[in-house]
Motif scaffolding. Structure first.
Motif, PDB file in Angstrom:
ATOM      1  N   ARG A   1       0.857  -1.210  -0.079  1.00  0.00           N
ATOM      2  CA  ARG A   1       0.160  -0.066  -0.199  1.00  0.00           C
ATOM      3  C   ARG A   1       0.888   1.394   0.059  1.00  0.00           C
ATOM      4  O   ARG A   1       1.978   1.334   0.935  1.00  0.00           O
ATOM      5  CB  ARG A   1      -0.977  -0.062   1.315  1.00  0.00           C
ATOM      6  N   VAL A   2       0.711   2.320  -0.790  1.00  0.00           N
ATOM      7  CA  VAL A   2       1.170   3.421  -0.855  1.00  0.00           C
ATOM      8  C   VAL A   2       0.098   4.703  -0.891  1.00  0.00           C
ATOM      9  O   VAL A   2      -0.647   4.795  -1.483  1.00  0.00           O
ATOM     10  CB  VAL A   2       2.097   3.815  -2.331  1.00  0.00           C
ATOM     11  N   LEU A   3       0.372   5.719  -0.113  1.00  0.00           N
ATOM     12  CA  LEU A   3      -0.104   6.757   0.055  1.00  0.00           C
ATOM     13  C   LEU A   3       0.091   7.856  -0.969  1.00  0.00           C
ATOM     14  O   LEU A   3       1.211   8.235  -1.157  1.00  0.00           O
ATOM     15  CB  LEU A   3      -0.400   7.556   1.517  1.00  0.00           C
ATOM     16  N   CYS A   4      -0.856   8.212  -1.920  1.00  0.00           N
ATOM     17  CA  CYS A   4      -0.455   9.191  -2.860  1.00  0.00           C
ATOM     18  C   CYS A   4      -1.186  10.530  -2.698  1.00  0.00           C
ATOM     19  O   CYS A   4      -2.438  10.251  -2.339  1.00  0.00           O
ATOM     20  CB  CYS A   4      -0.748   8.673  -4.270  1.00  0.00           C
ATOM     21  N   ARG A   5      -0.625  11.652  -2.825  1.00  0.00           N
ATOM     22  CA  ARG A   5      -1.261  12.812  -2.606  1.00  0.00           C
ATOM     23  C   ARG A   5      -1.155  13.749  -3.945  1.00  0.00           C
ATOM     24  O   ARG A   5      -0.195  13.645  -4.588  1.00  0.00           O
ATOM     25  CB  ARG A   5      -0.559  13.528  -1.398  1.00  0.00           C
ATOM     26  N   HIS A   6      -2.302  14.687  -3.728  1.00  0.00           N
ATOM     27  CA  HIS A   6      -1.934  15.691  -4.844  1.00  0.00           C
ATOM     28  C   HIS A   6      -0.945  16.883  -4.366  1.00  0.00           C
ATOM     29  O   HIS A   6      -0.781  17.042  -3.072  1.00  0.00           O
ATOM     30  CB  HIS A   6      -3.430  16.510  -4.742  1.00  0.00           C
ATOM     31  N   PRO A   7      -0.230  17.016  -5.348  1.00  0.00           N
ATOM     32  CA  PRO A   7       1.023  18.159  -4.706  1.00  0.00           C
ATOM     33  C   PRO A   7       0.634  19.427  -3.971  1.00  0.00           C
ATOM     34  O   PRO A   7       1.682  19.941  -3.178  1.00  0.00           O
ATOM     35  CB  PRO A   7       1.781  18.458  -6.147  1.00  0.00           C
ATOM     36  N   PHE A   8      -0.525  20.129  -4.232  1.00  0.00           N
ATOM     37  CA  PHE A   8      -0.979  21.330  -3.582  1.00  0.00           C
ATOM     38  C   PHE A   8      -2.242  21.149  -2.784  1.00  0.00           C
ATOM     39  O   PHE A   8      -2.232  22.184  -2.147  1.00  0.00           O
ATOM     40  CB  PHE A   8      -0.953  22.111  -4.727  1.00  0.00           C
ATOM     41  N   ILE A   9      -3.136  20.253  -2.866  1.00  0.00           N
ATOM     42  CA  ILE A   9      -4.384  20.205  -2.222  1.00  0.00           C
ATOM     43  C   ILE A   9      -4.251  19.149  -1.244  1.00  0.00           C
ATOM     44  O   ILE A   9      -4.203  17.906  -1.369  1.00  0.00           O
ATOM     45  CB  ILE A   9      -5.608  19.856  -3.370  1.00  0.00           C
TER      46      ILE A   9
ATOM     47  N   GLN B   1      -6.097  17.953   1.056  1.00  0.00           N
ATOM     48  CA  GLN B   1      -7.219  16.997   1.203  1.00  0.00           C
ATOM     49  C   GLN B   1      -7.451  15.940   0.210  1.00  0.00           C
ATOM     50  O   GLN B   1      -8.168  15.044   0.446  1.00  0.00           O
ATOM     51  CB  GLN B   1      -8.600  17.725   1.318  1.00  0.00           C
ATOM     52  N   LYS B   2      -6.677  16.127  -0.832  1.00  0.00           N
ATOM     53  CA  LYS B   2      -6.779  14.861  -1.952  1.00  0.00           C
ATOM     54  C   LYS B   2      -5.853  13.950  -1.759  1.00  0.00           C
ATOM     55  O   LYS B   2      -4.758  14.519  -1.811  1.00  0.00           O
ATOM     56  CB  LYS B   2      -6.825  15.806  -3.363  1.00  0.00           C
ATOM     57  N   ARG B   3      -6.150  12.686  -1.341  1.00  0.00           N
ATOM     58  CA  ARG B   3      -5.076  11.895  -1.190  1.00  0.00           C
ATOM     59  C   ARG B   3      -5.803  10.317  -1.513  1.00  0.00           C
ATOM     60  O   ARG B   3      -7.110  10.211  -1.355  1.00  0.00           O
ATOM     61  CB  ARG B   3      -4.557  11.960   0.257  1.00  0.00           C
ATOM     62  N   VAL B   4      -4.945   9.457  -1.799  1.00  0.00           N
ATOM     63  CA  VAL B   4      -5.685   8.047  -2.124  1.00  0.00           C
ATOM     64  C   VAL B   4      -4.673   7.068  -1.820  1.00  0.00           C
ATOM     65  O   VAL B   4      -3.390   7.290  -1.929  1.00  0.00           O
ATOM     66  CB  VAL B   4      -6.164   8.000  -3.644  1.00  0.00           C
ATOM     67  N   ALA B   5      -5.066   6.001  -1.432  1.00  0.00           N
ATOM     68  CA  ALA B   5      -3.981   4.723  -0.980  1.00  0.00           C
ATOM     69  C   ALA B   5      -4.427   3.971  -2.268  1.00  0.00           C
ATOM     70  O   ALA B   5      -5.357   3.455  -2.720  1.00  0.00           O
ATOM     71  CB  ALA B   5      -4.357   4.029   0.268  1.00  0.00           C
ATOM     72  N   VAL B   6      -3.045   3.560  -2.759  1.00  0.00           N
ATOM     73  CA  VAL B   6      -3.178   2.491  -4.093  1.00  0.00           C
ATOM     74  C   VAL B   6      -2.220   1.227  -3.759  1.00  0.00           C
ATOM     75  O   VAL B   6      -1.292   1.472  -2.830  1.00  0.00           O
ATOM     76  CB  VAL B   6      -2.590   3.161  -5.339  1.00  0.00           C
ATOM     77  N   ILE B   7      -2.517   0.384  -4.470  1.00  0.00           N
ATOM     78  CA  ILE B   7      -1.534  -0.995  -4.311  1.00  0.00           C
ATOM     79  C   ILE B   7      -1.191  -1.464  -5.680  1.00  0.00           C
ATOM     80  O   ILE B   7      -1.880  -1.874  -6.299  1.00  0.00           O
ATOM     81  CB  ILE B   7      -2.439  -2.157  -3.582  1.00  0.00           C
ATOM     82  N   PRO B   8       0.104  -0.970  -6.096  1.00  0.00           N
ATOM     83  CA  PRO B   8       0.707  -1.267  -7.159  1.00  0.00           C
ATOM     84  C   PRO B   8       0.729  -2.646  -7.645  1.00  0.00           C
ATOM     85  O   PRO B   8       1.214  -3.540  -6.675  1.00  0.00           O
ATOM     86  CB  PRO B   8       1.937  -0.562  -7.430  1.00  0.00           C
TER      87      PRO B   8
ATOM     88  N   GLY C   1      -6.392  16.823 -22.682  1.00  0.00           N
ATOM     89  CA  GLY C   1      -6.974  16.383 -21.610  1.00  0.00           C
ATOM     90  C   GLY C   1      -5.765  16.712 -20.378  1.00  0.00           C
ATOM     91  O   GLY C   1      -4.741  16.927 -20.256  1.00  0.00           O
ATOM     92  N   GLU C   2      -6.254  16.802 -18.948  1.00  0.00           N
ATOM     93  CA  GLU C   2      -5.583  17.067 -17.905  1.00  0.00           C
ATOM     94  C   GLU C   2      -4.728  16.008 -17.456  1.00  0.00           C
ATOM     95  O   GLU C   2      -5.076  14.834 -17.443  1.00  0.00           O
ATOM     96  CB  GLU C   2      -6.396  17.364 -16.815  1.00  0.00           C
ATOM     97  N   TYR C   3      -3.225  16.365 -17.556  1.00  0.00           N
ATOM     98  CA  TYR C   3      -2.578  15.098 -16.908  1.00  0.00           C
ATOM     99  C   TYR C   3      -2.116  15.249 -15.315  1.00  0.00           C
ATOM    100  O   TYR C   3      -1.811  16.349 -14.947  1.00  0.00           O
ATOM    101  CB  TYR C   3      -1.087  15.348 -17.698  1.00  0.00           C
ATOM    102  N   LYS C   4      -2.766  14.349 -14.850  1.00  0.00           N
ATOM    103  CA  LYS C   4      -2.984  14.114 -13.339  1.00  0.00           C
ATOM    104  C   LYS C   4      -1.644  13.794 -12.648  1.00  0.00           C
ATOM    105  O   LYS C   4      -1.076  12.804 -13.157  1.00  0.00           O
ATOM    106  CB  LYS C   4      -3.930  13.626 -12.603  1.00  0.00           C
ATOM    107  N   VAL C   5      -1.223  14.332 -11.419  1.00  0.00           N
ATOM    108  CA  VAL C   5       0.045  13.950 -11.100  1.00  0.00           C
ATOM    109  C   VAL C   5      -0.174  13.979  -9.432  1.00  0.00           C
ATOM    110  O   VAL C   5      -0.951  14.251  -8.915  1.00  0.00           O
ATOM    111  CB  VAL C   5       1.223  15.172 -11.037  1.00  0.00           C
ATOM    112  N   SER C   6       0.262  12.670  -8.952  1.00  0.00           N
ATOM    113  CA  SER C   6       0.421  12.224  -7.659  1.00  0.00           C
ATOM    114  C   SER C   6       1.868  12.393  -7.000  1.00  0.00           C
ATOM    115  O   SER C   6       2.451  11.726  -7.771  1.00  0.00           O
ATOM    116  CB  SER C   6      -0.552  11.063  -7.265  1.00  0.00           C
ATOM    117  N   VAL C   7       1.989  12.637  -5.717  1.00  0.00           N
ATOM    118  CA  VAL C   7       3.309  12.422  -5.116  1.00  0.00           C
ATOM    119  C   VAL C   7       3.249  11.872  -3.953  1.00  0.00           C
ATOM    120  O   VAL C   7       1.950  11.470  -3.283  1.00  0.00           O
ATOM    121  CB  VAL C   7       3.762  13.719  -4.874  1.00  0.00           C
ATOM    122  N   SER C   8       4.245  11.193  -3.561  1.00  0.00           N
ATOM    123  CA  SER C   8       4.166  10.206  -2.149  1.00  0.00           C
ATOM    124  C   SER C   8       4.273  11.151  -0.977  1.00  0.00           C
ATOM    125  O   SER C   8       4.458  12.588  -1.216  1.00  0.00           O
ATOM    126  CB  SER C   8       5.709   9.665  -2.315  1.00  0.00           C
ATOM    127  N   GLU C   9       4.173  10.647   0.075  1.00  0.00           N
ATOM    128  CA  GLU C   9       3.805  11.381   1.284  1.00  0.00           C
ATOM    129  C   GLU C   9       5.235  12.177   1.655  1.00  0.00           C
ATOM    130  O   GLU C   9       5.044  13.562   1.809  1.00  0.00           O
ATOM    131  CB  GLU C   9       3.576  10.454   2.287  1.00  0.00           C
TER     132      GLU C   9
END
Length: 100
Positions: free
Chosen positions: A6-14, A16-23, A72-80
């Motif tokens: 499990r990895v927690l991914c976050r929006h770089p600037f917001i 409250q936006k976060r999601v846990a993913v399992i690659p 289209g918007e290219y969405k980016v998530s970053v690690s904690e």
């Protein structure tokens, strides 16, 4: 990250936006090319190999991201860790206004 962990991914600037993913798979993006003590560690790819690699990556990119009109918007998530580093850097480099 490791496959299946499990990895927690976050929006770089917001915050409250976060999601846990399992690659399902993890692709290594970087390789050591230059070591300060030993110099160049591995051989460089040829120009044609690099060109093929870039063309392959462009062909894998979704078409809606590459269109010229209304792409289209290219969405980016970053690690904690990256999120915390980015915000620490942001706070340390932003000037503090002084009110009198």
């Amino acid at each position: 990250p490791a496959t299946g962990e499990r990895v927690l991914c976050r929006h770089p600037f917001i915050e409250q936006k976060r999601v846990a993913v399992i690659p399902k798979r993890v692709i290594k993006l970087h390789s050591l090319v230059f070591d300060g003590k030993n110099g160049v560690v591995s051989g460089q790819p040829t120009l044609n190999e690099t060109r093929r690699f870039v063309n392959d990556q462009v062909n894998r990119t979704r078409a809606d991201l590459l269109r010229y009109i209304n792409p289209g918007e290219y969405k980016v998530s970053v690690s904690e860790n990256t999120f915390r580093f980015l915000h620490h850097l942001w706070q340390s480099e932003t000037p503090v206004r002084e009110l009198r």
